[in-house]
Design a protein around this motif. Structure first.
Motif, PDB file in Angstrom:
ATOM      1  N   HIS A  60      -2.379   4.198  -0.447  1.00  9.80           N
ATOM      2  CA  HIS A  60      -3.784   4.116  -0.831  1.00  9.80           C
ATOM      3  C   HIS A  60      -4.643   5.013   0.065  1.00  9.80           C
ATOM      4  O   HIS A  60      -4.246   5.342   1.190  1.00  9.80           O
ATOM      5  N   VAL A  61      -5.811   5.361  -0.445  1.00  9.07           N
ATOM      6  CA  VAL A  61      -6.768   6.157   0.340  1.00  9.07           C
ATOM      7  C   VAL A  61      -7.013   5.462   1.679  1.00  9.07           C
ATOM      8  O   VAL A  61      -7.246   4.258   1.716  1.00  9.07           O
ATOM      9  N   GLY A  62      -6.910   6.254   2.772  1.00  7.75           N
ATOM     10  CA  GLY A  62      -7.206   5.711   4.100  1.00  7.75           C
ATOM     11  C   GLY A  62      -6.016   5.118   4.817  1.00  7.75           C
ATOM     12  O   GLY A  62      -6.106   4.823   6.015  1.00  7.75           O
ATOM     13  N   ASP A  63      -4.873   4.912   4.132  1.00 11.74           N
ATOM     14  CA  ASP A  63      -3.663   4.486   4.850  1.00 11.74           C
ATOM     15  C   ASP A  63      -3.307   5.573   5.866  1.00 11.74           C
ATOM     16  O   ASP A  63      -3.507   6.772   5.613  1.00 11.74           O
ATOM     17  N   LEU A  64      -2.738   5.151   6.994  1.00 15.32           N
ATOM     18  CA  LEU A  64      -2.212   6.124   7.959  1.00 15.32           C
ATOM     19  C   LEU A  64      -0.736   6.311   7.632  1.00 15.32           C
ATOM     20  O   LEU A  64       0.050   5.364   7.706  1.00 15.32           O
ATOM     21  N   VAL A  65      -0.369   7.522   7.217  1.00 12.60           N
ATOM     22  CA  VAL A  65       0.958   7.773   6.659  1.00 12.60           C
ATOM     23  C   VAL A  65       1.777   8.587   7.662  1.00 12.60           C
ATOM     24  O   VAL A  65       1.359   9.679   8.072  1.00 12.60           O
ATOM     25  N   SER A  66       2.937   8.043   8.057  1.00 16.59           N
ATOM     26  CA  SER A  66       3.782   8.673   9.079  1.00 16.59           C
ATOM     27  C   SER A  66       5.105   9.091   8.462  1.00 16.59           C
ATOM     28  O   SER A  66       5.752   8.307   7.754  1.00 16.59           O
ATOM     29  N   PRO A  71      -4.412  10.192   3.792  1.00 19.04           N
ATOM     30  CA  PRO A  71      -4.841  10.762   2.511  1.00 19.04           C
ATOM     31  C   PRO A  71      -6.274  10.370   2.157  1.00 19.04           C
ATOM     32  O   PRO A  71      -6.742   9.290   2.506  1.00 19.04           O
ATOM     33  N   GLN A  72      -6.925  11.285   1.463  1.00 17.92           N
ATOM     34  CA  GLN A  72      -8.353  11.168   1.130  1.00 17.92           C
ATOM     35  C   GLN A  72      -8.529  10.939  -0.379  1.00 17.92           C
ATOM     36  O   GLN A  72      -7.583  11.110  -1.154  1.00 17.92           O
ATOM     37  N   PRO A  73      -9.743  10.586  -0.819  1.00 20.77           N
ATOM     38  CA  PRO A  73      -9.963  10.345  -2.257  1.00 20.77           C
ATOM     39  C   PRO A  73      -9.515  11.501  -3.152  1.00 20.77           C
ATOM     40  O   PRO A  73      -9.057  11.267  -4.271  1.00 20.77           O
ATOM     41  N   VAL A  74      -9.595  12.736  -2.670  1.00 23.69           N
ATOM     42  CA  VAL A  74      -9.188  13.884  -3.493  1.00 23.69           C
ATOM     43  C   VAL A  74      -7.683  13.844  -3.799  1.00 23.69           C
ATOM     44  O   VAL A  74      -7.219  14.472  -4.749  1.00 23.69           O
ATOM     45  N   LEU A 132      -2.445  -2.477  10.820  1.00 28.75           N
ATOM     46  CA  LEU A 132      -1.438  -3.331  11.458  1.00 28.75           C
ATOM     47  C   LEU A 132      -0.306  -3.652  10.499  1.00 28.75           C
ATOM     48  O   LEU A 132       0.816  -3.936  10.918  1.00 28.75           O
ATOM     49  N   THR A 133      -0.585  -3.634   9.210  1.00 30.21           N
ATOM     50  CA  THR A 133       0.435  -3.894   8.211  1.00 30.21           C
ATOM     51  C   THR A 133       1.159  -2.586   7.900  1.00 30.21           C
ATOM     52  O   THR A 133       0.546  -1.620   7.450  1.00 30.21           O
ATOM     53  N   THR A 134       2.460  -2.558   8.175  1.00 26.82           N
ATOM     54  CA  THR A 134       3.254  -1.338   8.011  1.00 26.82           C
ATOM     55  C   THR A 134       4.267  -1.542   6.902  1.00 26.82           C
ATOM     56  O   THR A 134       5.014  -2.516   6.910  1.00 26.82           O
ATOM     57  N   VAL A 135       4.305  -0.600   5.957  1.00 26.67           N
ATOM     58  CA  VAL A 135       5.195  -0.708   4.797  1.00 26.67           C
ATOM     59  C   VAL A 135       5.931   0.619   4.621  1.00 26.67           C
ATOM     60  O   VAL A 135       5.324   1.695   4.710  1.00 26.67           O
ATOM     61  N   LYS A 136       7.251   0.544   4.386  1.00 26.57           N
ATOM     62  CA  LYS A 136       8.004   1.764   4.061  1.00 26.57           C
ATOM     63  C   LYS A 136       7.685   2.129   2.615  1.00 26.57           C
ATOM     64  O   LYS A 136       7.904   1.324   1.702  1.00 26.57           O
ATOM     65  N   ARG A 154      -1.508   0.189   6.607  1.00 24.91           N
ATOM     66  CA  ARG A 154      -2.543  -0.023   5.587  1.00 24.91           C
ATOM     67  C   ARG A 154      -3.965   0.030   6.133  1.00 24.91           C
ATOM     68  O   ARG A 154      -4.280  -0.555   7.161  1.00 24.91           O
ATOM     69  N   HIS A 155      -4.803   0.728   5.371  1.00 21.10           N
ATOM     70  CA  HIS A 155      -6.233   0.762   5.653  1.00 21.10           C
ATOM     71  C   HIS A 155      -6.817  -0.591   5.265  1.00 21.10           C
ATOM     72  O   HIS A 155      -6.467  -1.115   4.197  1.00 21.10           O
ATOM     73  N   PRO A 156      -7.764  -1.182   6.027  1.00 20.88           N
ATOM     74  CA  PRO A 156      -8.338  -0.622   7.243  1.00 20.88           C
ATOM     75  C   PRO A 156      -7.729  -1.186   8.530  1.00 20.88           C
ATOM     76  O   PRO A 156      -8.053  -0.683   9.606  1.00 20.88           O
ATOM     77  N   ASP A 157      -6.840  -2.168   8.444  1.00 20.27           N
ATOM     78  CA  ASP A 157      -6.414  -2.821   9.692  1.00 20.27           C
ATOM     79  C   ASP A 157      -5.386  -1.997  10.462  1.00 20.27           C
ATOM     80  O   ASP A 157      -5.310  -2.073  11.672  1.00 20.27           O
TER      81      ASP A 157
END
Ligand SMILES: CC(C)(COP(=O)(O)OP(=O)(O)OC[C@H]1O[C@@H](n2cnc3c(N)ncnc32)[C@H](O)[C@@H]1OP(=O)(O)O)[C@@H](O)C(=O)NCCC(=O)NCCS
Length: 132
Positions: free
Chosen positions: A72-78, A21-24, A106-110, A101-104
């Protein structure tokens, strides 16, 4: 609880959809708005429903929707989708959503889970039977 305490791993299967997701898509505080997540979960569930219906489906009901944690903006969402029930013309799909979580990343949260029902439709938009 902190993200570290909630940290989990992604399911073994392939996600049905993955987005960043992006800032918009965010509110003034930088958190992704719930309506964005609802739209994406509906799309993710419909992909599985279309596979099941071997054709066009329409959403008839959102049975349950829970936002466990913010995105949050920049999280990679699956998004992961699983068929719960196949009826005569409908299929009910569970959608589970995880954020790395952005930017690492590596931290994955449901973050979210939802249950939605789709109906297979013909070109006129009328319910049609699910293929066997
Ligand atoms: C979906 C639609 C074609 C169904 O029309 P219908 O033939 O009158 O629907 P029915 O009452 O016979 O139900 C069809 C199936 O949906 C299921 N269903 C209907 N309402 C439901 C609900 N609230 N929750 C769960 N399942 C539901 C029925 O149980 C049935 O399933 P089954 O055949 O597997 O047993 C019609 O309601 C429609 O076009 N709705 C609008 C869809 C839409 O535009 N969605 C996007 C909104 S922006």
């Amino acid at each position: 609880m902190t993200d570290q305490e909630l940290h989990t791993t992604l399911p073994d299967e392939q996600p049905i959809m993955r987005l960043m997701p992006q800032p918009v898509n965010a509110n003034a505080q930088g958190a992704i708005i719930g309506g964005w997540m609802m739209m994406q979960a509906d799309i993710a569930g419909s992909i599985e429903a279309q596979r099941c219906a071997q054709g066009v489906v329409t959403t008839v009901a959102v049975n349950a929707f829970q936002f466990h944690q913010p995105v949050h903006v920049g999280d990679l969402v699956s998004f992961y989708a699983e068929r719960l029930r196949v009826g005569k013309t409908s299929v009910t799909v569970k959608v589970e959503v995880y954020a790395q979580r952005h930017p690492d990343l590596l931290t994955t949260v449901k973050v979210t889970e939802a249950t939605l029902t789709y109906v297979a439709v013909d070109p006129a938009g009328h319910a049609r039977e699910m293929p066997h």
